[in-house]
Motif scaffolding. Structure first.
Motif, PDB file in Angstrom:
ATOM      1  N   GLY B 280      43.622 -23.381  25.380  1.00 12.07           N
ATOM      2  CA  GLY B 280      43.969 -24.220  26.393  1.00 12.07           C
ATOM      3  C   GLY B 280      43.055 -25.116  26.833  1.00 12.07           C
ATOM      4  N   GLY B 281      41.882 -24.897  26.391  1.00 19.00           N
ATOM      5  CA  GLY B 281      40.548 -25.630  26.899  1.00 19.00           C
ATOM      6  C   GLY B 281      40.267 -26.857  26.134  1.00 19.00           C
ATOM      7  N   ALA B 282      41.019 -27.092  25.096  1.00 20.68           N
ATOM      8  CA  ALA B 282      40.902 -28.615  24.263  1.00 20.68           C
ATOM      9  C   ALA B 282      40.771 -29.861  25.187  1.00 20.68           C
ATOM     10  N   GLY B 283      41.643 -29.681  26.189  1.00 20.84           N
ATOM     11  CA  GLY B 283      41.661 -31.062  26.979  1.00 20.84           C
ATOM     12  C   GLY B 283      42.559 -31.873  26.359  1.00 20.84           C
ATOM     13  N   GLN B 284      42.321 -33.213  26.896  1.00 20.43           N
ATOM     14  CA  GLN B 284      43.055 -34.555  26.540  1.00 20.43           C
ATOM     15  C   GLN B 284      42.794 -34.718  24.970  1.00 20.43           C
ATOM     16  N   GLY B 285      41.717 -34.943  24.633  1.00 22.54           N
ATOM     17  CA  GLY B 285      41.012 -35.455  23.347  1.00 22.54           C
ATOM     18  C   GLY B 285      40.996 -34.565  22.248  1.00 22.54           C
ATOM     19  N   CYS B 286      40.413 -35.065  21.183  1.00 21.93           N
ATOM     20  CA  CYS B 286      40.021 -34.359  20.167  1.00 21.93           C
ATOM     21  C   CYS B 286      39.309 -32.824  20.212  1.00 21.93           C
ATOM     22  N   SER B 287      39.911 -31.762  19.884  1.00 23.64           N
ATOM     23  CA  SER B 287      39.499 -30.652  19.889  1.00 23.64           C
ATOM     24  C   SER B 287      37.894 -30.427  19.615  1.00 23.64           C
ATOM     25  N   PHE B 288      37.417 -31.348  18.533  1.00 25.64           N
ATOM     26  CA  PHE B 288      36.261 -30.899  17.891  1.00 25.64           C
ATOM     27  C   PHE B 288      35.352 -31.967  18.615  1.00 25.64           C
ATOM     28  N   VAL B 289      35.591 -32.508  19.593  1.00 28.74           N
ATOM     29  CA  VAL B 289      34.823 -33.947  19.989  1.00 28.74           C
ATOM     30  C   VAL B 289      33.388 -33.451  20.642  1.00 28.74           C
ATOM     31  N   ASP B 290      33.281 -32.146  21.071  1.00 37.28           N
ATOM     32  CA  ASP B 290      31.933 -31.598  21.656  1.00 37.28           C
ATOM     33  C   ASP B 290      30.965 -31.297  20.752  1.00 37.28           C
ATOM     34  N   ARG B 291      31.406 -31.277  19.496  1.00 33.80           N
ATOM     35  CA  ARG B 291      30.310 -30.691  18.528  1.00 33.80           C
ATOM     36  C   ARG B 291      30.245 -31.953  17.309  1.00 33.80           C
ATOM     37  N   CYS B 292      31.017 -32.945  17.507  1.00 35.46           N
ATOM     38  CA  CYS B 292      31.053 -34.088  16.607  1.00 35.46           C
ATOM     39  C   CYS B 292      30.201 -34.971  16.641  1.00 35.46           C
ATOM     40  N   ALA B 293      29.423 -35.290  15.452  1.00 35.80           N
ATOM     41  CA  ALA B 293      28.335 -36.358  15.286  1.00 35.80           C
ATOM     42  C   ALA B 293      28.917 -37.786  15.526  1.00 35.80           C
ATOM     43  N   LEU B 294      30.047 -37.939  15.103  1.00 31.63           N
ATOM     44  CA  LEU B 294      30.857 -39.340  14.900  1.00 31.63           C
ATOM     45  C   LEU B 294      31.865 -39.599  16.290  1.00 31.63           C
ATOM     46  N   ALA B 295      31.649 -38.652  17.363  1.00 31.95           N
ATOM     47  CA  ALA B 295      32.405 -38.993  18.619  1.00 31.95           C
ATOM     48  C   ALA B 295      32.316 -40.111  19.359  1.00 31.95           C
ATOM     49  N   GLN B 296      33.373 -40.694  19.566  1.00 33.79           N
ATOM     50  CA  GLN B 296      33.246 -41.901  20.534  1.00 33.79           C
ATOM     51  C   GLN B 296      34.024 -41.800  21.756  1.00 33.79           C
ATOM     52  N   ASP B 297      33.804 -42.624  22.763  1.00 34.63           N
ATOM     53  CA  ASP B 297      34.550 -42.410  23.865  1.00 34.63           C
ATOM     54  C   ASP B 297      36.116 -42.164  23.797  1.00 34.63           C
ATOM     55  N   GLY B 298      36.584 -43.083  22.724  1.00 32.40           N
ATOM     56  CA  GLY B 298      38.141 -42.694  22.604  1.00 32.40           C
ATOM     57  C   GLY B 298      38.404 -41.486  22.265  1.00 32.40           C
ATOM     58  N   CYS B 299      37.420 -40.846  21.567  1.00 34.51           N
ATOM     59  CA  CYS B 299      38.088 -39.448  20.990  1.00 34.51           C
ATOM     60  C   CYS B 299      38.207 -38.442  22.292  1.00 34.51           C
ATOM     61  N   ARG B 300      37.485 -38.619  23.389  1.00 39.91           N
ATOM     62  CA  ARG B 300      37.745 -37.784  24.600  1.00 39.91           C
ATOM     63  C   ARG B 300      39.058 -37.986  25.318  1.00 39.91           C
ATOM     64  N   THR B 301      39.431 -39.338  25.076  1.00 39.91           N
ATOM     65  CA  THR B 301      40.747 -39.470  26.018  1.00 39.91           C
ATOM     66  C   THR B 301      42.187 -39.213  25.231  1.00 39.91           C
ATOM     67  N   SER B 302      42.110 -39.529  23.986  1.00 38.56           N
ATOM     68  CA  SER B 302      43.463 -39.240  23.257  1.00 38.56           C
ATOM     69  C   SER B 302      43.268 -38.438  22.159  1.00 38.56           C
ATOM     70  N   ARG B 303      44.345 -37.578  21.648  1.00 35.37           N
ATOM     71  CA  ARG B 303      44.155 -36.656  20.812  1.00 35.37           C
ATOM     72  C   ARG B 303      44.629 -37.250  19.402  1.00 35.37           C
ATOM     73  N   PRO B 304      43.935 -37.142  18.223  1.00 36.51           N
ATOM     74  CA  PRO B 304      44.287 -37.893  17.174  1.00 36.51           C
ATOM     75  C   PRO B 304      45.338 -37.067  16.382  1.00 36.51           C
ATOM     76  N   ASP B 305      46.293 -38.015  15.737  1.00 36.46           N
ATOM     77  CA  ASP B 305      47.425 -37.347  15.209  1.00 36.46           C
ATOM     78  C   ASP B 305      47.089 -36.904  13.538  1.00 36.46           C
ATOM     79  N   LEU B 306      47.766 -35.761  12.956  1.00 35.68           N
ATOM     80  CA  LEU B 306      47.492 -35.555  11.718  1.00 35.68           C
ATOM     81  C   LEU B 306      47.870 -36.686  10.658  1.00 35.68           C
ATOM     82  N   GLU B 307      46.981 -37.474  10.457  1.00 29.94           N
ATOM     83  CA  GLU B 307      47.416 -38.528   9.821  1.00 29.94           C
ATOM     84  C   GLU B 307      47.632 -38.366   7.909  1.00 29.94           C
ATOM     85  N   ARG B 308      48.712 -38.685   7.548  1.00 30.11           N
ATOM     86  CA  ARG B 308      48.591 -38.377   5.907  1.00 30.11           C
ATOM     87  C   ARG B 308      48.309 -39.706   5.304  1.00 30.11           C
ATOM     88  N   LEU B 309      47.248 -39.328   4.150  1.00 30.42           N
ATOM     89  CA  LEU B 309      46.801 -40.557   3.501  1.00 30.42           C
ATOM     90  C   LEU B 309      47.460 -40.541   2.231  1.00 30.42           C
TER      91      LEU B 309
END
Lengths: 319, 681
Positions: B280-309
């Motif tokens: 319940g503490g993951a917030g609005q954005g990506c759940s990994f954002v706090d530990r991620c070296a690639l995190a940008q502002d957008g990662c905090r505000t919206s949650r990425p979908d599982l993208e199939r490649l």
């Protein structure tokens, strides 16, 4: 295994021996003896001397302890101070009556407690659990003499169904204690059921959330089969010791109930003997109660060991 | 049948928190498992991987509930089935192998009874053949003497045997899919390797699908075709085992791989800082954002979908194309090590320890009950500032030796001396306060070693008051300093252990040991209870403290890669006897003692291109042999009678490397080089 049993038996005997010394020393420290009690106001001068001479009270304490202990070990508990009757005979009747009371209460209470404990444990936090657990708390907290009095009021005074007091003589055969024994049995059952049921309940709850119950569920074992085959054999193990303690309590500690209902058991005899300063009887009863405690606990431990495969291997290995 | 065997669609599972809000444990998970396929679910503790596997059986732990989505097995919804239908499927078509078989087998029922119960419920076998069939199953999982195992109670089997019995029970219903919930966690390396090979063989022979839940990427690499990586209740990456382990495109997966210590790499693994959000503490954005070296502002505000490649992978990250920038192999520090000779900090002189003490009855009867000592003939010198690693499987006596050094278990023979040649009193009660201060012990599980009712301040103040007599402000200041040294802020002082994560608790335990300013720190499996990313941080911390404080460590672990990452020298123990001793690089390279060779061969690397070498049976020996080599009964390179009768001599190599074996080092080198060549061919 055998060595373990012998060791436990030996330790039990040592316990009883130590207790016998404590009892003897305790009684010895009391002011007065059975002669002062028997002679009352005339307990002075020549009369007292003669009495003490006759009962052998002038000999050193160690010598008297040795005599008492060796004859007690042979089953001879001495002579009652006032009645000149054999204590073994007096106590024998009372012990039989106490056993009868305990047996009836256990026969009613243990199955009831286990049944209710399992039901409340399986239906934890449901209405049935709340109702039974609340009643159990009441049964445990209301003093026995209160619940006894209330039951007498309802069943003897108002309804007139059952006699409220036991008038049968101490040496009467067991069958003559019915129906008088029913009310005391009911009161004792209430108290012990409450204790055992709460223990069984928490044990069932603990076992039912265990890994092996989850495993059995996910192995497709039907629910009731899980309960009876996987859960209960484990959940009831701790009940053995509680039942053992209850038995010991029933045989030596139900003084209040025996007094309220005038039931001729060991507890009341003890009270009477204390107020009469009948010290040989007090000693004898204390020794019997201690022995009962030791025996019952020993059997409970051995039973637990046989019922619990883990303990069994542990003791097998130790030899 | 067409379509996937197990079809989990968009499920979310949660529980009601104290505030009354519903807190999710699983969030929008999709997972498909086809017949005969084996899928690995990896993640750290709390990622929801076990909950997901159990949900596939239509089972949720008490307190959890399905919020949305569906779970279908063979096309039918598991959560819509009746109890009777579920009982038919569970243990039949769909079977579970549990995490801890020791606790998952009913203690009051014999193995035979539990196995026959499974057959009765699910197998199409006439009643008269139950016991024959049960014996057959136990034989299939390669248990020796199946008929005897039938009559045993669970506690009478070893961990590996219990796990095999649980596998036999799962196979009783001829399942089409097996769910495995950390089936080898807690087992010794050789046992684990054997169990995994067995599972691979069984799955291949029977065409079973497997869902393998584990935090151990090495085991996953060995068993699975496809891997799903979970983080904070979400799937963050999915792909073939090769894709996920070799070229992961999610930052978390890369961090996780980099935090695993490797046998082949002497560097310290890189820690993944921070910790996952609570349910319940993951917030609005990506759940990994706090530990991620690639995190940008957008990662905090919206949650990425599982993208199939198109490559067949699925990833939940906005910036997966940049993930390859993150290093995968540990770029961590090379562990601090000594240069030149240092004085000795600890010397174990022919140490022997016996658990059995003669009892009263034995004394009376004049029986000699001590028998063969549990630990014997341990002769090791540890230089000041050095880290000595002790490795071996359970029962090898490594923790026993630590207890003896700490004074918790008086040795039955030999001597322990510390710096300056002072002998230590065998019992801790007889040691001087100075000796007590100089030797500190850190335990495996901080949940057990920290008093749950004391605040962190109280825990740290104890050694400070006891050894340095500090009071008032000085005491408080020193506690805060020490906490800072283990990289925890002073605001932790008022907290209780239960308010800390596992890694933080272990840091407090380390801080407590270092508060005494010890010369020698004994570490007993200090990272075994921790997640791998946290483990890396703790190893890094220990290494740091060693560099700044000049501490000497004796580091015990069953994990050979962890020991490699931290130790200067390593001692290999079997059945309480030394097998090999030398600098890490030499011990981890051939030639080795045959036991070290077996151990190293069984280690699973998180790399699908490697395979373990199983050269000895995973027999459990309860006690060491009375004479000869301790490894005589399992040794793949046994010479003959000499191994049974004579204690092997030390064969000395270069730089203090020594192997206790009847083979000469040259012989071992030749034989092991041939073995390695044979494997490649």
């Amino acid at each position: 295994m055998l060595a373990m049993l012998l060791r436990r038996l030996f330790l039990g005997l040592v316990t009883v021996w130590i207790v016998s010394m404590i009892i003897f020393a305790g009684v010895e420290m009391l002011p007065g003896d059975s002669c002062t009690a028997f002679l009352e106001r005339e307990a002075q001068g020549k009369l007292l001397e003669n009495c003490r001479e006759a009962q052998g009270l002038n000999r050193p304490a160690a010598e008297r302890y040795f005599d008492w202990a060796t004859s007690a070990a042979r089953g001879d508990l001495g002579i009652s101070a006032n009645g000149e009757k054999s204590i073994a005979e007096l106590v024998g009747d009372r012990l039989g009556n106490s056993l009868l009371l305990a047996a009836c209460s256990l026969a009613l209470g243990v199955p009831l407690a286990i049944f209710l404990g399992v039901v409340t444990g399986l239906w934890r936090d449901r209405p049935v659990d709340l109702a039974v657990s609340t009643l159990a708390i009441f049964a445990m907290t209301i003093p026995e003499f209160v619940s006894a009095t209330v039951l007498i009021l309802i069943f003897s005074v108002w309804l007139g169904w059952l006699p409220g007091i036991v008038l049968t003589s101490a040496s009467a055969p067991a069958s003559e204690f019915f129906p008088e024994i029913i009310l005391p049995v009911l009161v004792l059952t209430m108290v012990m059921t409450a204790h055992i049921l709460r223990m069984v309940r928490s044990s069932v709850i603990e076992v039912m959330v265990g890994d092996y119950i989850q495993m059995a569920t996910l192995k497709g074992v039907p629910y009731w089969r899980i309960v009876f085959r996987h859960a209960l054999p484990n959940a009831l193990l701790p009940a053995i010791n509680v039942v053992a303690l209850t038995i010991a309590w029933l045989l030596g500690g139900v003084v209040v109930i025996e007094v309220v209902f005038n039931y001729p058991g060991l507890g009341r005899m003890m009270i009477d003997a204390i107020s009469d300063r009948d010290l040989p009887v007090v000693q004898a009863i204390a020794l019997i109660v201690a022995t009962v405690y030791v025996c019952v606990n020993l059997s409970a431990d051995i039973l637990t060991m046989f019922a619990n495969p883990r303990l069994r291997t542990l003791h097998m290995r130790r030899g | 049948m067409t379509g996937p065997l197990i079809d989990i669609r968009d499920i979310s599972v949660g529980f009601t928190g104290k505030s009354g809000a519903t807190l999710p444990v699983l969030r929008n998970i999709d997972l498909k498992v086809n017949a005969g396929e084996s899928i690995g679910i990896v993640g750290e503790s709390g990622s929801g991987k076990s909950t997901l596997a159990l949900a596939a059986m239509g089972y949720l732990k008490r307190g959890l509930r399905l919020m949305e989505g569906s779970v279908a097995f063979q096309g039918q919804d598991m959560f819509a089935r009746t109890r009777t239908e579920l009982e038919q499927i569970r243990g039949g078509e769909l079977a579970l192998i549990p995490q801890n078989s020791g606790q998952s087998l009913t203690p009051t029922l014999r193995i035979g009874a539990q196995l026959v119960e499974a057959l009765r419920l699910h197998a199409d076998v006439p009643e008269a053949q139950y016991s024959a069939k049960a014996i057959e199953l136990l034989g299939q999982v390669r248990l020796p003497d199946p008929a005897a195992i039938m009559t045993r109670f669970p506690h009478e089997l070893s961990g590996g045997q219990q796990q095999r019995a649980a596998i036999a029970m799962a196979l009783a219903g001829e399942p089409t899919a097996l769910l495995l919930d950390e089936p080898t966690t807690g087992l010794d390396v050789t046992t684990q390797a054997h169990i995994l090979e067995l599972l691979r063989d069984i799955a291949r022979d029977r065409g079973m699908a497997m869902v393998y839940v584990s935090h151990d990427l090495g085991a996953i690499a060995r068993v699975c075709d496809r891997v799903v990586v979970m983080y904070a209740g979400e799937v963050v990456l999915e792909g073939s085992t090769r894709q996920v382990l070799k070229t992961p495109i999610h930052p978390y997966a890369r961090g996780l791989l980099a935090s695993i210590p490797r046998l082949s790499d002497p560097r310290l693994p890189v820690a993944l800082d921070g910790r996952p959000p609570a349910p319940g503490g993951a917030g609005q954005g990506c759940s990994f954002v706090d530990r991620c070296a690639l995190a940008q502002d957008g990662c905090r505000t919206s949650r990425p979908d599982l993208e199939r490649l198109p490559s067949g992978e699925a990833v939940r990250c906005f910036h997966y194309q940049e993930a390859h920038q993150l290093s995968l192999t540990g770029s961590g520090a090379i562990p601090a090590s000594l240069d030149g000779a240092s004085p000795s900090a600890l010397h174990l002189d022919d140490l022997a320890i016996s658990y059995r003490r003669p009892g009263l009855f034995d004394k009376v009867l004049g029986r000699d009950s001590a028998g063969v000592p549990t630990v014997n003939g341990i002769e090791i010198t540890v230089a000041k500032g050095e880290t000595l690693g002790l490795v071996g499987e359970s029962g090898s006596g490594k923790s026993t030796i630590l207890k003896a050094i700490a004074g918790l278990l008086p040795p039955s023979g030999g001597k322990i001396t510390v710096a300056g040649g002072q002998a230590l009193a065998p019992e801790v009660e007889h040691r001087s306060p100075d000796h007590l201060r100089k030797i500190q012990l850190i335990f495996q599980n901080p949940d057990d070693s920290l008093n749950p009712r004391q605040t962190i301040a109280q825990i740290l103040e104890q050694p400070l008051k006891l050894y340095f007599g500090l009071t008032g402000d000085a005491l408080h200041q020193r506690s805060a300093d020490i906490l800072d040294r283990v990289r925890l802020g002073a605001h932790y002082l008022d907290r209780l252990p239960s308010q800390l994560s596992g890694g933080e608790k272990q840091r407090v335990a380390i801080a407590r040991a270092f508060a005494a300013e010890p010369d020698l720190v004994l570490c007993d499996e200090v990272t075994s209870a921790l997640d791998v990313s946290v483990q890396a941080a703790v190893l890094d911390l220990l290494n740091d403290l060693k560099a700044t404080q000049g501490t000497t460590y004796v580091f015990v672990s069953h994990d050979l890669a962890v020991v490699r990452a931290l130790s200067d020298r390593v001692a290999v123990l079997y059945q309480g006897r030394l097998c090999e001793l030398g600098p890490s690089a030499d011990v981890y390279a051939m030639p080795s003692h045959p036991y070290t060779e077996v151990l190293l061969g069984a280690v699973l690397e998180p790399d699908p291109d490697t395979a373990p070498t199983l050269s000895a049976d995973d027999v459990v020996e309860l006690s060491p042999p009375a004479q000869g080599c301790p490894f005589q009964r399992r040794c793949p390179r046994k010479i003959g009678r000499i191994c049974d009768t004579d204690t092997p001599p030390w064969q000395h190599g270069t730089q203090g490397h020594a192997i206790k074996c009847h083979h000469s080092i040259a012989d071992l080198a030749t034989a092991q080089a041939e073995g390695a060549a044979g494997q490649r061919a």
